[in-house]
Design a protein around this motif. Structure first.
Motif, PDB file in Angstrom:
ATOM      1  N   LEU A 179      -0.406  -9.346   8.022  1.00 41.53           N
ATOM      2  CA  LEU A 179       0.164 -10.395   8.850  1.00 41.53           C
ATOM      3  C   LEU A 179      -0.587 -10.409  10.178  1.00 41.53           C
ATOM      4  N   TYR A 180      -1.300 -11.497  10.420  1.00 36.16           N
ATOM      5  CA  TYR A 180      -2.088 -11.646  11.634  1.00 36.16           C
ATOM      6  C   TYR A 180      -1.387 -12.593  12.602  1.00 36.16           C
ATOM      7  N   PRO A 181      -1.162 -12.179  13.839  1.00 34.03           N
ATOM      8  CA  PRO A 181      -0.767 -13.171  14.839  1.00 34.03           C
ATOM      9  C   PRO A 181      -1.895 -14.216  14.909  1.00 34.03           C
ATOM     10  N   MET A 182      -1.555 -15.462  15.142  1.00 34.32           N
ATOM     11  CA  MET A 182      -2.545 -16.544  15.097  1.00 34.32           C
ATOM     12  C   MET A 182      -3.742 -16.269  15.999  1.00 34.32           C
ATOM     13  N   THR A 183      -3.528 -15.694  17.175  1.00 37.50           N
ATOM     14  CA  THR A 183      -4.649 -15.419  18.078  1.00 37.50           C
ATOM     15  C   THR A 183      -5.607 -14.388  17.474  1.00 37.50           C
ATOM     16  N   GLU A 184      -5.062 -13.388  16.794  1.00 36.03           N
ATOM     17  CA  GLU A 184      -5.904 -12.384  16.134  1.00 36.03           C
ATOM     18  C   GLU A 184      -6.682 -13.010  14.979  1.00 36.03           C
ATOM     19  N   TRP A 185      -6.015 -13.878  14.228  1.00 36.15           N
ATOM     20  CA  TRP A 185      -6.666 -14.560  13.108  1.00 36.15           C
ATOM     21  C   TRP A 185      -7.811 -15.432  13.615  1.00 36.15           C
ATOM     22  N   GLU A 186      -7.568 -16.172  14.678  1.00 35.77           N
ATOM     23  CA  GLU A 186      -8.612 -17.052  15.212  1.00 35.77           C
ATOM     24  C   GLU A 186      -9.812 -16.248  15.708  1.00 35.77           C
ATOM     25  N   ALA A 187      -9.571 -15.096  16.318  1.00 33.56           N
ATOM     26  CA  ALA A 187     -10.676 -14.232  16.763  1.00 33.56           C
ATOM     27  C   ALA A 187     -11.485 -13.729  15.566  1.00 33.56           C
ATOM     28  N   LEU A 188     -10.788 -13.359  14.504  1.00 33.18           N
ATOM     29  CA  LEU A 188     -11.466 -12.899  13.290  1.00 33.18           C
ATOM     30  C   LEU A 188     -12.266 -14.037  12.656  1.00 33.18           C
ATOM     31  N   MET A 189     -11.686 -15.225  12.636  1.00 30.43           N
ATOM     32  CA  MET A 189     -12.369 -16.369  12.036  1.00 30.43           C
ATOM     33  C   MET A 189     -13.614 -16.761  12.825  1.00 30.43           C
ATOM     34  N   GLN A 190     -13.643 -16.507  14.119  1.00 29.36           N
ATOM     35  CA  GLN A 190     -14.858 -16.764  14.899  1.00 29.36           C
ATOM     36  C   GLN A 190     -15.997 -15.886  14.398  1.00 29.36           C
ATOM     37  N   LYS A 191     -15.690 -14.633  14.062  1.00 35.46           N
ATOM     38  CA  LYS A 191     -16.713 -13.738  13.502  1.00 35.46           C
ATOM     39  C   LYS A 191     -17.152 -14.219  12.123  1.00 35.46           C
ATOM     40  N   VAL A 192     -16.176 -14.537  11.273  1.00 39.93           N
ATOM     41  CA  VAL A 192     -16.486 -14.973   9.908  1.00 39.93           C
ATOM     42  C   VAL A 192     -17.288 -16.269   9.940  1.00 39.93           C
ATOM     43  N   ASN A 193     -16.982 -17.133  10.877  1.00 38.95           N
ATOM     44  CA  ASN A 193     -17.647 -18.431  10.961  1.00 38.95           C
ATOM     45  C   ASN A 193     -19.123 -18.314  11.339  1.00 38.95           C
ATOM     46  N   LYS A 194     -19.530 -17.159  11.850  1.00 38.71           N
ATOM     47  CA  LYS A 194     -20.935 -16.945  12.204  1.00 38.71           C
ATOM     48  C   LYS A 194     -21.789 -16.598  10.983  1.00 38.71           C
ATOM     49  N   LEU A 195     -21.132 -16.324   9.851  1.00 41.51           N
ATOM     50  CA  LEU A 195     -21.885 -15.992   8.642  1.00 41.51           C
ATOM     51  C   LEU A 195     -22.628 -17.227   8.135  1.00 41.51           C
ATOM     52  N   ASN A 196     -23.824 -17.013   7.663  1.00 42.12           N
ATOM     53  CA  ASN A 196     -24.631 -18.096   7.102  1.00 42.12           C
ATOM     54  C   ASN A 196     -24.083 -18.446   5.715  1.00 42.12           C
ATOM     55  N   ARG A 197     -23.507 -19.616   5.588  1.00 45.40           N
ATOM     56  CA  ARG A 197     -22.876 -20.014   4.328  1.00 45.40           C
ATOM     57  C   ARG A 197     -23.891 -20.418   3.268  1.00 45.40           C
ATOM     58  N   PHE A 198     -25.179 -20.439   3.631  1.00 40.34           N
ATOM     59  CA  PHE A 198     -26.208 -20.724   2.639  1.00 40.34           C
ATOM     60  C   PHE A 198     -26.714 -19.449   1.970  1.00 40.34           C
ATOM     61  N   LYS A 199     -26.073 -18.330   2.278  1.00 37.78           N
ATOM     62  CA  LYS A 199     -26.307 -17.086   1.551  1.00 37.78           C
ATOM     63  C   LYS A 199     -25.117 -16.912   0.627  1.00 37.78           C
ATOM     64  N   LYS A 200     -25.408 -16.790  -0.658  1.00 38.10           N
ATOM     65  CA  LYS A 200     -24.342 -16.747  -1.657  1.00 38.10           C
ATOM     66  C   LYS A 200     -23.333 -15.641  -1.395  1.00 38.10           C
ATOM     67  N   LYS A 201     -23.797 -14.443  -1.042  1.00 35.08           N
ATOM     68  CA  LYS A 201     -22.852 -13.339  -0.828  1.00 35.08           C
ATOM     69  C   LYS A 201     -21.915 -13.642   0.337  1.00 35.08           C
ATOM     70  N   ASN A 202     -22.409 -14.304   1.373  1.00 34.10           N
ATOM     71  CA  ASN A 202     -21.539 -14.686   2.491  1.00 34.10           C
ATOM     72  C   ASN A 202     -20.492 -15.695   2.037  1.00 34.10           C
ATOM     73  N   ASN A 203     -20.934 -16.684   1.280  1.00 28.33           N
ATOM     74  CA  ASN A 203     -20.021 -17.717   0.781  1.00 28.33           C
ATOM     75  C   ASN A 203     -18.970 -17.103  -0.148  1.00 28.33           C
ATOM     76  N   ASP A 204     -19.404 -16.188  -1.007  1.00 28.05           N
ATOM     77  CA  ASP A 204     -18.468 -15.506  -1.906  1.00 28.05           C
ATOM     78  C   ASP A 204     -17.463 -14.677  -1.109  1.00 28.05           C
ATOM     79  N   PHE A 205     -17.956 -13.985  -0.079  1.00 31.34           N
ATOM     80  CA  PHE A 205     -17.060 -13.190   0.763  1.00 31.34           C
ATOM     81  C   PHE A 205     -16.010 -14.078   1.426  1.00 31.34           C
TER      82      PHE A 205
END
Length: 155
Positions: free
Chosen positions: A49-75
């Motif tokens: 259970l993530y407080p929304m602010t914690e989730w948004e901070a985590l999603m900022q990190k995830v959003n930096k992944l290159n989605r044109f790499k299959k392993k990143n997209n799969d993750f």
């Protein structure tokens, strides 16, 4: 948000509603109105259970992944599988969606446990098993994870 503290035994009702322990609810008070994200844990059969602010901070990190790499997209797909936005109602209850109840094999007795900036929700028996399984290696794990820096030692 500061670190959350505490482990509590609770019950879920037949509809999958969990009454948040008052001590946890007090700690979450500053972020209660923002809502939460509930998801499957990566390494354990529990929910996070993530407080929304914690989730948004985590999603900022995830959003930096290159989605044109299959392993990143799969993750990203697997990491966000089953993610739900949830809210605590006026009485302090949280509804756990049925698919997440099934994933964590949640029955009636559960454990709500702080994990620094998020909360883990476990079936009680699975939580006890996970703690028992980790007991033997914990000293080695603690040394490996936390004992690496000796910067404060005077030689």
């Amino acid at each position: 948000m500061s670190s959350l503290i505490g482990t509590y035994e609770c019950k879920v009702d037949a509809k999958g509603r969990l009454m948040l322990p008052s001590a946890i609810k007090k700690q979450l008070l500053p972020v209660l109105q923002d809502g939460f994200v509930l998801k499957r844990a990566v390494f354990q059969p529990c929910l996070e259970l993530y407080p929304m602010t914690e989730w948004e901070a985590l999603m900022q990190k995830v959003n930096k992944l290159n989605r044109f790499k299959k392993k990143n997209n799969d993750f990203i797909r697997r990491f966000t599988a089953g993610v739900k936005v949830v809210e605590v109602d006026a009485t302090g209850r949280l509804l756990i969606p049925k698919d997440l109840v099934a994933f964590a094999d949640i029955a009636k007795d559960i454990v709500v446990s702080s994990a620094i900036n998020i909360i883990e929700i476990w079936d009680k028996d699975k939580y006890e098993q996970a703690i028992d399984d980790a007991t033997g290696d914990f000293a080695d794990l603690a040394e490996e994870v936390m004992g690496q820096d000796d910067d404060n030692d005077i030689s």
